[in-house]
Design a protein around this motif. Structure first.
Motif, mmCIF file in Angstrom:
data_model
loop_
_atom_site.group_PDB
_atom_site.id
_atom_site.type_symbol
_atom_site.label_atom_id
_atom_site.label_comp_id
_atom_site.label_asym_id
_atom_site.label_seq_id
_atom_site.Cartn_x
_atom_site.Cartn_y
_atom_site.Cartn_z
ATOM 1 N N UNK A 19 0.846 -1.188 0.000
ATOM 2 C CA UNK A 19 0.000 0.000 0.000
ATOM 3 C C UNK A 19 0.885 1.243 0.000
ATOM 4 N N UNK A 20 0.623 2.162 -0.911
ATOM 5 C CA UNK A 20 1.350 3.432 -0.982
ATOM 6 C C UNK A 20 0.356 4.553 -0.717
ATOM 7 N N UNK A 21 0.566 5.283 0.362
ATOM 8 C CA UNK A 21 -0.297 6.407 0.737
ATOM 9 C C UNK A 21 0.450 7.692 0.412
ATOM 10 N N UNK A 22 -0.005 8.417 -0.601
ATOM 11 C CA UNK A 22 0.682 9.636 -1.033
ATOM 12 C C UNK A 22 -0.074 10.898 -0.632
ATOM 13 N N UNK A 23 -0.975 10.780 0.322
ATOM 14 C CA UNK A 23 -1.613 11.964 0.871
ATOM 15 C C UNK A 23 -0.639 12.663 1.830
ATOM 16 N N UNK A 29 -2.380 11.350 16.353
ATOM 17 C CA UNK A 29 -3.454 11.786 17.251
ATOM 18 C C UNK A 29 -4.803 11.697 16.555
ATOM 19 N N UNK A 30 -4.863 12.119 15.288
ATOM 20 C CA UNK A 30 -6.129 12.087 14.556
ATOM 21 C C UNK A 30 -6.660 10.657 14.429
ATOM 22 N N UNK A 31 -5.776 9.689 14.219
ATOM 23 C CA UNK A 31 -6.189 8.291 14.114
ATOM 24 C C UNK A 31 -6.753 7.789 15.441
ATOM 25 N N UNK A 43 -5.416 17.192 10.204
ATOM 26 C CA UNK A 43 -4.895 15.864 9.867
ATOM 27 C C UNK A 43 -6.023 14.849 9.709
ATOM 28 N N UNK A 44 -7.091 15.024 10.461
ATOM 29 C CA UNK A 44 -8.206 14.098 10.395
ATOM 30 C C UNK A 44 -8.984 14.149 9.099
ATOM 31 N N UNK A 45 -8.763 15.191 8.285
ATOM 32 C CA UNK A 45 -9.447 15.279 6.993
ATOM 33 C C UNK A 45 -8.932 14.242 6.013
ATOM 34 N N UNK A 46 -7.714 13.764 6.220
ATOM 35 C CA UNK A 46 -7.133 12.675 5.413
ATOM 36 C C UNK A 46 -6.551 11.619 6.354
ATOM 37 N N UNK A 47 -7.383 11.122 7.255
ATOM 38 C CA UNK A 47 -6.828 10.307 8.333
ATOM 39 C C UNK A 47 -6.390 8.931 7.846
ATOM 40 N N UNK A 48 -5.585 8.285 8.665
ATOM 41 C CA UNK A 48 -4.954 7.017 8.319
ATOM 42 C C UNK A 48 -5.909 5.831 8.363
ATOM 43 N N UNK A 49 -7.134 6.040 8.801
ATOM 44 C CA UNK A 49 -8.046 4.914 8.983
ATOM 45 C C UNK A 49 -8.317 4.167 7.684
ATOM 46 N N UNK A 50 -8.233 4.865 6.542
ATOM 47 C CA UNK A 50 -8.523 4.215 5.259
ATOM 48 C C UNK A 50 -7.484 3.156 4.891
#
Length: 470
Positions: A343-347, A355-357, A374-381
């Motif tokens: 998986x490559x996350x380029x956001x 903290x947002x996660x 940070x929560x607008x593009x959070x790591x949960x996805x």
């Protein structure tokens, strides 16, 4: 069911002072199209002279490179590295420039200001030299646009990971802060936390961390994993000093990078082989780039709390900063059996993504405007699989250890180690016995004396023995 809710435990290891390109840039390949290195990226000796010789990136970094600790202050180091400004140009500025960074001043800062060999600051690692970190990157998720939260030093960026702000602090004389932290939010929500440390926890400078999290020796981590008592959130602090026959494993230049590889492997292996593997996420990142080369210019962001930072250089020239631009790009990998391979996350992310996660997973409020951003593009996805993978590596191993190097009690302090000694004084004011021990440590500037002082401070604070849950 939201797959993020399958994760009950989050473990964060934050290492020291390495850029994304420096450690991972040469991983770029046709089947792995990260924002890495082409191999022709270069820096001029003098960014203000078109005829200046240029120095190109190479993949021949050794584990102790760069041999001279690069500059990583806000002013002048970050200013120079980001914008290639001459000293005369910097002296005319009152604020960080609004123009996009060119990242053209690494060689100039390293050679002209610190006296290092220009080619050394452009050395990066061949992927096969770092099999642990690169394997995790390929097997799970790599974030190739993760930046430190502010241009500059360790301590402001470590504040951001805990508090989503540095309180306007950019570096220099150490201060203790009482800002709210993610540890405080988690404790109020009934969630468990802990800091696991090797020698000296830098997070002692955060009073909210001290008040809301136990500090446990690193040996306790494996027991908590085996017993299934790992906290909901664990923050791992590496060994910052050479001491007692052990080498620092924080990877701070010019500490041995191989020692950090061993640490990452041991942490992954302990989690992977524990009964909590399927419910645990591991994040490995670095507090700041430490002046090591990276080609990616930092993007704009939001000011966390309205504070303005100030930092002056060796000539007393003051530069102000609105905390509206991120720092330098750093490595970041996210590990979980719920993440697809490669998986490559380029956001764009910064340290407040952690903290947002946690806020999203446990229903917590934001600390500042920065972790809200940070929560607008959070790591949960990243946690997108309905069922945990069964093909993840059972264990990882670094390259075979080299001949054991002698640990020097009298080795001089690097910049971070000096700052740790400096900051400890604020925690134990008016203690005559400790004042004398500190004076001796600072005068000698030896790692052994510094560790003796810091661990005595920890004992006075009640840290140095296990605390918290049993």
């Amino acid at each position: 069911m939201d797959t993020l809710n399958r994760i009950d435990h989050f473990v964060v290891l934050m290492l020291e002072n390495r850029s994304f390109d420096h450690l991972l840039g040469f991983m770029k390949a046709p089947d792995y199209p990260i924002d890495g290195l082409q191999g022709d990226e270069s820096n001029p000796a003098d960014p203000n002279d078109a005829s200046s010789p240029r120095y190109t990136v190479s993949d021949d970094a050794n584990y102790s490179d760069p041999p001279v600790d690069p500059g990583h202050s806000f002013n002048p180091a970050s200013m120079t590295q980001m914008f290639g400004l001459s000293k005369e140009a910097r002296q005319k500025l009152d604020w960080l420039p609004d123009t996009p960074p060119t990242n053209s001043g690494y060689v100039h800062d390293y050679q002209q200001r610190l006296g290092g060999r220009p080619e050394d600051i452009m050395k990066c690692f061949a992927p096969e030299r770092l099999p642990v970190l690169t394997t995790l990157a390929r097997e799970f998720a790599i974030c190739d646009r993760w930046f430190s939260s502010a241009p500059g030093a360790t301590c402001p960026n470590r504040r951001f990971v805990h508090a989503a702000t540095s309180d306007g602090y950019l570096g220099g004389t150490q201060k203790v802060t009482s800002s709210r932290t993610i540890f405080e939010l988690l404790k109020k929500a009934g969630r468990s936390t802990a800091v696991y440390y090797h020698d000296v926890p830098q997070s002692l400078t955060m009073l909210s961390v001290m008040a809301h999290a136990p500090f446990n020796p690193i040996d306790r981590l494996s027991r908590d994993l085996e017993k299934g008592t790992l906290p909901h959130y664990s923050f791992i602090e590496p060994r910052y000093f050479d001491q007692r026959g052990l080498r620092a494993n924080d990877q701070h230049p010019s500490n041995d990078v191989l020692e950090g590889e061993k640490l990452i492997a041991s942490l992954y292996n302990a989690i992977r082989q524990s009964p909590l593997w399927e419910k645990t996420a591991l994040i490995v990142t670095y507090d700041e780039a430490g002046g090591t080369y990276d080609h990616a210019g930092s993007p704009p962001t939001v000011n966390p709390d309205g504070r303005i930072g100030e930092d002056d250089d060796e000539d007393g020239k003051l530069i102000r900063f609105r905390f509206d631009r991120l720092g330098f790009r750093v490595p970041a990998v996210v590990v979980s059996p719920l993440i697809p391979r490669m998986t490559i996350d380029s956001r764009v992310h910064d340290h407040t993504a952690i903290a947002a996660l946690l806020e999203k997973r446990f229903g917590l409020p934001n600390l500042t405007a920065r972790d809200k951003w940070a929560g607008e593009n959070d790591l949960s996805t990243l946690f997108s699989l309905a069922e945990p993978r069964t093909d993840t590596p059972l264990s990882l191993a670094p390259l075979a250890a080299r001949k054991t190097l002698t640990v020097e009690h009298a080795a001089p302090l690097n910049g971070l180690q000096f700052e740790l000694v400096e900051s400890a004084q604020a925690l134990v004011k008016h203690d005559a016995g400790l004042d004398e021990l500190r004076r001796r440590a600072m005068k000698a500037s030896h790692q052994g004396d510094a560790v003796a002082y810091l661990q005595e401070v920890m004992l006075r604070l009640g840290v140095g023995k296990e605390s918290g849950r049993e």
